[in-house]
Motif scaffolding. Structure first.
Motif, PDB file in Angstrom:
ATOM      1  N   PHE B 158       0.830  -1.212   0.000  1.00 21.42           N
ATOM      2  CA  PHE B 158       0.000   0.000   0.000  1.00 21.42           C
ATOM      3  C   PHE B 158       0.864   1.263   0.000  1.00 21.42           C
ATOM      4  N   TRP B 159       2.005   1.186  -0.645  1.00 19.92           N
ATOM      5  CA  TRP B 159       2.840   2.361  -0.907  1.00 19.92           C
ATOM      6  C   TRP B 159       2.880   2.574  -2.411  1.00 19.92           C
ATOM      7  N   GLU B 160       2.778   3.825  -2.822  1.00 25.51           N
ATOM      8  CA  GLU B 160       2.803   4.152  -4.244  1.00 25.51           C
ATOM      9  C   GLU B 160       4.109   4.847  -4.615  1.00 25.51           C
ATOM     10  N   PHE B 161       4.734   4.342  -5.651  1.00 24.04           N
ATOM     11  CA  PHE B 161       5.941   4.981  -6.197  1.00 24.04           C
ATOM     12  C   PHE B 161       5.555   6.323  -6.822  1.00 24.04           C
ATOM     13  N   LEU B 162       6.300   7.382  -6.467  1.00 28.39           N
ATOM     14  CA  LEU B 162       5.980   8.691  -7.029  1.00 28.39           C
ATOM     15  C   LEU B 162       7.063   9.221  -7.966  1.00 28.39           C
ATOM     16  N   TRP B 163       8.320   8.939  -7.645  1.00 31.70           N
ATOM     17  CA  TRP B 163       9.381   9.573  -8.443  1.00 31.70           C
ATOM     18  C   TRP B 163      10.713   8.865  -8.190  1.00 31.70           C
ATOM     19  N   PRO B 164      11.535   8.698  -9.239  1.00 32.00           N
ATOM     20  CA  PRO B 164      12.876   8.167  -9.006  1.00 32.00           C
ATOM     21  C   PRO B 164      13.812   9.305  -8.585  1.00 32.00           C
ATOM     22  N   VAL B 165      14.637   9.075  -7.599  1.00 29.63           N
ATOM     23  CA  VAL B 165      15.610  10.098  -7.187  1.00 29.63           C
ATOM     24  C   VAL B 165      16.874   9.899  -8.021  1.00 29.63           C
ATOM     25  N   ILE B 166      17.240  10.949  -8.758  1.00 27.64           N
ATOM     26  CA  ILE B 166      18.353  10.835  -9.710  1.00 27.64           C
ATOM     27  C   ILE B 166      19.371  11.930  -9.440  1.00 27.64           C
ATOM     28  N   THR B 167      20.641  11.544  -9.353  1.00 23.35           N
ATOM     29  CA  THR B 167      21.706  12.542  -9.194  1.00 23.35           C
ATOM     30  C   THR B 167      22.424  12.723 -10.524  1.00 23.35           C
ATOM     31  N   GLY B 168      23.140  13.820 -10.668  1.00 27.75           N
ATOM     32  CA  GLY B 168      23.975  14.040 -11.840  1.00 27.75           C
ATOM     33  C   GLY B 168      23.187  14.473 -13.061  1.00 27.75           C
ATOM     34  N   GLY B 177      17.477   6.135  -5.479  1.00 30.02           N
ATOM     35  CA  GLY B 177      16.358   5.907  -4.559  1.00 30.02           C
ATOM     36  C   GLY B 177      15.051   6.313  -5.186  1.00 30.02           C
ATOM     37  N   ILE B 178      14.030   6.358  -4.365  1.00 25.77           N
ATOM     38  CA  ILE B 178      12.707   6.742  -4.851  1.00 25.77           C
ATOM     39  C   ILE B 178      12.010   7.613  -3.801  1.00 25.77           C
TER      40      ILE B 178
END
Lengths: 272, 646
Positions: B158-168, B177-178
């Motif tokens: 019951f967790w929804e993915f919202l966004w990928p954490v992207i560096t660089g 991460g997310i």
């Protein structure tokens, strides 16, 4: 059960009343709201709830909010959309409006399951169901995912028995209908609480598999302890509400016998 | 020593296979799913899973022929080396599932039973009743639970993915991460990971009613696309020939019904009002059998779908003048049917109220599967023939064996990785394997193959790649915090609209979603044309404009499903745009993509991968280009399935 009542001809263009037991969150008070809806031909409870979501106005003309409910596959194979419909626990996807409300003005009542804590409205938290599967080690203890050849062979007859048991979608109907299975919101007490038919049947599924049987003794230990098979009151409500026609009372019988044999074996071996 | 972690988003077959494989290798897994993983959409797969087997092998079949069938079935759009590796692995995957306790149907001798499936003349499909996907998912669910108990897998259900954490920036981008939201408490927070695997399935909900589950919005893939991941072949959407039309969804009626002898027909006489069983055989038009004597009812899905569509829409020969044809099993023994197909017959009985053992089923095509998806790469394996082979004839010696790594290099970091380092895509959400049309019973295979084969690649990347020197846990908090702020702002903006009160159908998210689904189904499924797609593009643009003014009817800060749905709707509209755009640009017909204005396949111009990249700063954010495909193993040939004229 899959028995079909002969369908009376539904009246086209009719409006029906849907009364829903709602709550804003866990421990919040319940309230009832009634909506008037024109069902689509062949539609199910899900399509009624979708219509209400698009325009959530009660019969009193009060603007409410879209009803919250759990759903997934909509073809009765994921178990998510289980709720109590007209007093009977079942999946809302396979409950057709034409069957239960064929006439203008017919009423349908929707309530959340009572044996699991409400999250919001018709959505309940069934984490305890999955916890039971951990408690019973409901898996086959394979030696990892490397290529090690085929599994044990089994006869078509054995497969037929295991397949039916394995169609259990953890919906919780059997537990909702069970007089011995009660709401328990304290997670720390789950491992002493009554397991219920789904757990008994899953234990049988894995005990009956050649490799799964490696953990049979562990499972029977749990099943003979507090919350185990001895607490079953044999009301047999479970088998009547199982949407997949799983022979739950046969599983209860099989587990009962296995637990007895397990106890005798333990007694003879002198181990407690 | 750094504590590495891997995030898997999605708990269907691909996500669970990856979780098990990675946990087994000793890396802790955080598994995110919008639903308890046992309720993932993989449960809906019915017919089976393909693999070469001992019986078929002795009839002249081989892993290589399975490969050839898959490439031909996909109309030569798939990169070929990964398909070769997958079909080579298939028998091992069946054995593994067997060891996990999947109750595969058994022969009288106790061996795994087999059935026919579309696109093959050999029995190479393994099955567990007619709920094979459910049974496979449960086996993986059980193995995952075992690792959960051991503390190696941590579930966030019951967790929804919202966004990928992207560096660089540019080529130095790395996913670390997310950001996700708890659908009960509505908490939004970041999770660090050394690699992120997207295993979030297809996007059927973009088409409104499809065979997909309610969760298959494609929202997660769309968010990755908007964050910079490429999206490939969006126009390749499979429409399954046989589904039961319904008010809320179209329910799949498995290809296994035809694999077990089901026959598709309509009355020869237009407007024949007799009950189906009163129509004698000679007055029935078994149009697939007559037009395709070699494969009969088991032509591939795209072909069966177009034929059914054409019978109903062009020839107006649908049953009772409606968009319906018969799928008939009534000539088979009822007990046999229950044993082999019980699960799907029960679905028909429950939802239609008739027994398909006694009355032919009424079916029509419905959107089913996304061949396209997040673009992924791979490291090519050892097999490089001097010249591509022609059609593989059964019984002849395959040009290559089944040794590990002939198709893809085992353990290479880049297998099934997106264009962003550390961000992987497994299962239906990627675009690999199925080209322009997926063969029935190849989907479960590709999900499991990705998890098991490329799961090892992820492990190696985490231990040997960038994370080894710079683990995610050592990175400054700011990049994570910024993504949390971005997603919180998005959610707050939507929630705030509830205070404005209802704005009517114009700004109602459920109405916008319905209009999107109807338009996409009408313009971009079985039959497409340039002018119609142009019209659809305008419609979707107007829906996006309306979406910018969308109003929620629920401002609750607890378990707010309207927020989740509406947010996904915005992401679906973006996918709809590239599905239409790519469909308009692909001026040819190939597999599931059929253009009336360009009815022929055009290899010279379009035997290429459509690749969409999103540039949020550009006036037109969707940048569509074409990438060459690895197609030097099998030469393209006409794809006729032995069609005869008439």
């Amino acid at each position: 059960m899959t028995t079909h009542a002969p369908r009376s001809k539904p009246v086209a263009g009719r409006k029906i009343r849907v009364t829903i037991k709602r709550a804003e969150g866990p421990g919040k008070p319940f309230r009832w709201e009634t909506f008037e809806v024109a069902p689509e031909p062949g539609g199910n409870i899900i399509s009624l709830l979708q219509k209400i979501a698009a325009d959530p106005v009660t019969v009193e003309g009060r603007r409410s909010t879209p009803v919250v409910w759990d759903s997934g596959c909509l073809e009765e194979v994921c178990g998510a959309c289980t709720m109590v419909i007209n007093g009977r626990v079942r999946q809302s996807c396979s409950c057709l409006v034409d069957d239960i409300a064929p006439n203008p003005g017919d009423e349908i009542s929707l309530e959340p399951m009572t044996k699991f804590p409400v999250v919001r409205d018709l959505w309940v938290d069934r984490a305890r169901l999955f916890d039971t599967l951990k408690r019973l080690k409901a898996w086959v203890p394979i030696d990892g995912t490397y290529a090690l050849g085929p599994g044990p062979t089994e006869t078509a007859g054995q497969q037929a028995v295991r397949y039916v048991l394995s169609t259990c979608m953890s919906c919780g109907c059997c537990l909702e209908a069970c007089p011995q299975f009660n709401l328990e919101t304290d997670e720390t007490r789950w491992d002493k609480s009554f397991i219920g038919a789904q757990g008994f049947s899953q234990a049988r599924l894995f005990n009956d598999h050649a490799t799964g049987a490696q953990l049979k003794s562990d499972r029977l230990g749990v099943l003979s302890a507090q919350g185990g098979i001895a607490d079953c009151g044999n009301a047999q409500n479970c088998v009547k509400v199982c949407p997949k026609d799983i022979p739950l009372t046969e599983s209860i019988g099989a587990i009962g016998r296995a637990v007895t044999l397990h106890a005798i074996a333990k007694w003879f071996s002198g181990r407690s | 020593m750094a504590q590495h972690r891997v995030i898997v988003v999605g708990g269907g077959l691909a996500g669970l296979a990856a979780s098990v494989r990675i946990a087994e290798a000793g890396l802790p897994v955080d598994l995110f799913s919008m639903v308890p993983v046992k309720r993932s959409h993989s449960v809906c797969a019915q017919g089976g899973i393909n693999a070469c087997n001992d019986v078929a092998r002795q009839q002249g079949y081989s892993e290589y022929q399975h490969f050839d069938e898959t490439i031909y079935g996909g109309d030569f759009l798939a990169d070929q080396p990964p398909v070769l590796e997958m079909t080579n692995w298939a028998p091992k995957i069946i054995d593994l599932l067997d060891r996990m306790g999947v109750p595969f149907n058994r022969s009288p001798e106790g061996r795994r039973d087999l059935r026919l499936f579309g696109g093959s003349l050999f029995k190479r499909t393994h099955f567990a009743g007619a709920t094979t996907g459910q049974q496979l998912l449960y086996a993986l669910d059980e193995q995952t639970r075992r690792y959960e108990v051991e503390g190696k897998v941590n579930k966030y259900e019951f967790w929804e993915f919202l966004w990928p954490v992207i560096t660089g920036e540019g080529d130095a981008r790395r996913c670390v991460g997310i950001v996700a939201q708890d659908l009960r408490t509505m908490q939004i927070r970041a999770f660090r990971a050394d690699a992120v695997i997207m295993a979030t399935g297809g996007c059927g909900l973009v088409f409104g009613k499809s065979t997909n589950s309610i969760i298959c919005t494609g929202g997660a893939a769309s968010r990755c696309y908007q964050a910079g991941a490429w999206y490939a072949n969006p126009e390749m959407i499979q429409v399954h020939p046989t589904a039961i039309p319904g008010a809320d969804k179209c329910r799949l009626m498995s290809e296994s019904a035809r694999g077990e002898g089901g026959r598709v027909w309509v009355p020869r006489k237009k407007g024949d009002t007799r009950a189906p069983r009163d129509i004698p055989d000679a007055e029935r038009y078994y149009f697939l059998e007559e037009r395709y004597p070699k494969y009969g009812n088991l032509v591939t899905r795209d072909i069966a779908t177009r034929e059914i569509f054409s019978i109903c829409v062009d020839d107006a020969m649908g049953v009772g003048g409606e968009n319906v044809v018969y799928l008939d099993l009534t000539h088979k023994d009822p007990d046999y049917l229950t044993r082999k197909l019980g699960g799907i017959l029960e679905i028909y009985e429950k939802f239609v109220g008739e027994d398909p053992r006694k009355v032919p089923m009424k079916i029509f095509p419905a959107v089913h599967y996304s061949m396209g998806g997040l673009w992924t790469t791979y490291a090519r394996g050892a097999f490089r023939p001097g010249a591509p082979a022609g059609e593989h004839k059964s019984g002849s010696l395959p040009p290559v064996g089944t040794a590990l790594g002939v198709g893809m290099r085992y353990g290479a970091h880049e297998n099934m990785r997106t264009n962003i380092t550390g961000l992987y895509a497994f299962g239906e959400v990627n675009f690999a394997f199925h080209g322009a049309n997926r063969l029935g019973a190849n989907a479960l295979l590709s999900c499991l193959f990705d998890g098991l084969f490329s799961g090892v690649s992820v492990v190696n990347y985490v231990r040997e790649g960038e994370p080894a020197a710079k683990p995610a846990e050592s990175l400054p908090a700011e990049v994570f915090d910024a993504c949390v702020r971005q997603e919180t702002a998005k959610a707050d903006r939507l929630l705030a609209t509830a205070a404005q009160g209802p704005g009517g159908p114009e700004t109602n998210p459920y109405v916008i979603a319905r209009e999107m689904g109807e338009e996409m189904t009408a313009a971009s499924t079985v039959v497409k044309s340039g002018p119609r797609l142009e019209q659809a593009a305008a419609k979707i643009a107007s829906l996006r404009e309306r979406f910018s003014r969308v109003r929620l009817e629920d401002a609750a800060a607890w378990s707010n499903q309207s927020l989740s749905f509406t947010r996904a709707l915005g992401d679906m509209l973006i996918l709809a745009q590239i599905i239409i755009r790519a469909g308009a640009m692909r001026k040819e017909s190939r597999g599931a993509h059929y253009r009336v204005d360009y009815p022929d396949r055009n290899d010279a111009e379009f035997m290429k991968t459509t690749c969409a990249a999103y540039d949020p700063g550009a006036a037109d954010p969707h940048q569509i280009t074409y990438r060459p495909i690895d197609a030097d193993l099998v030469a393209p040939r006409a794809r006729t399935y032995g069609k005869v004229d008439g």
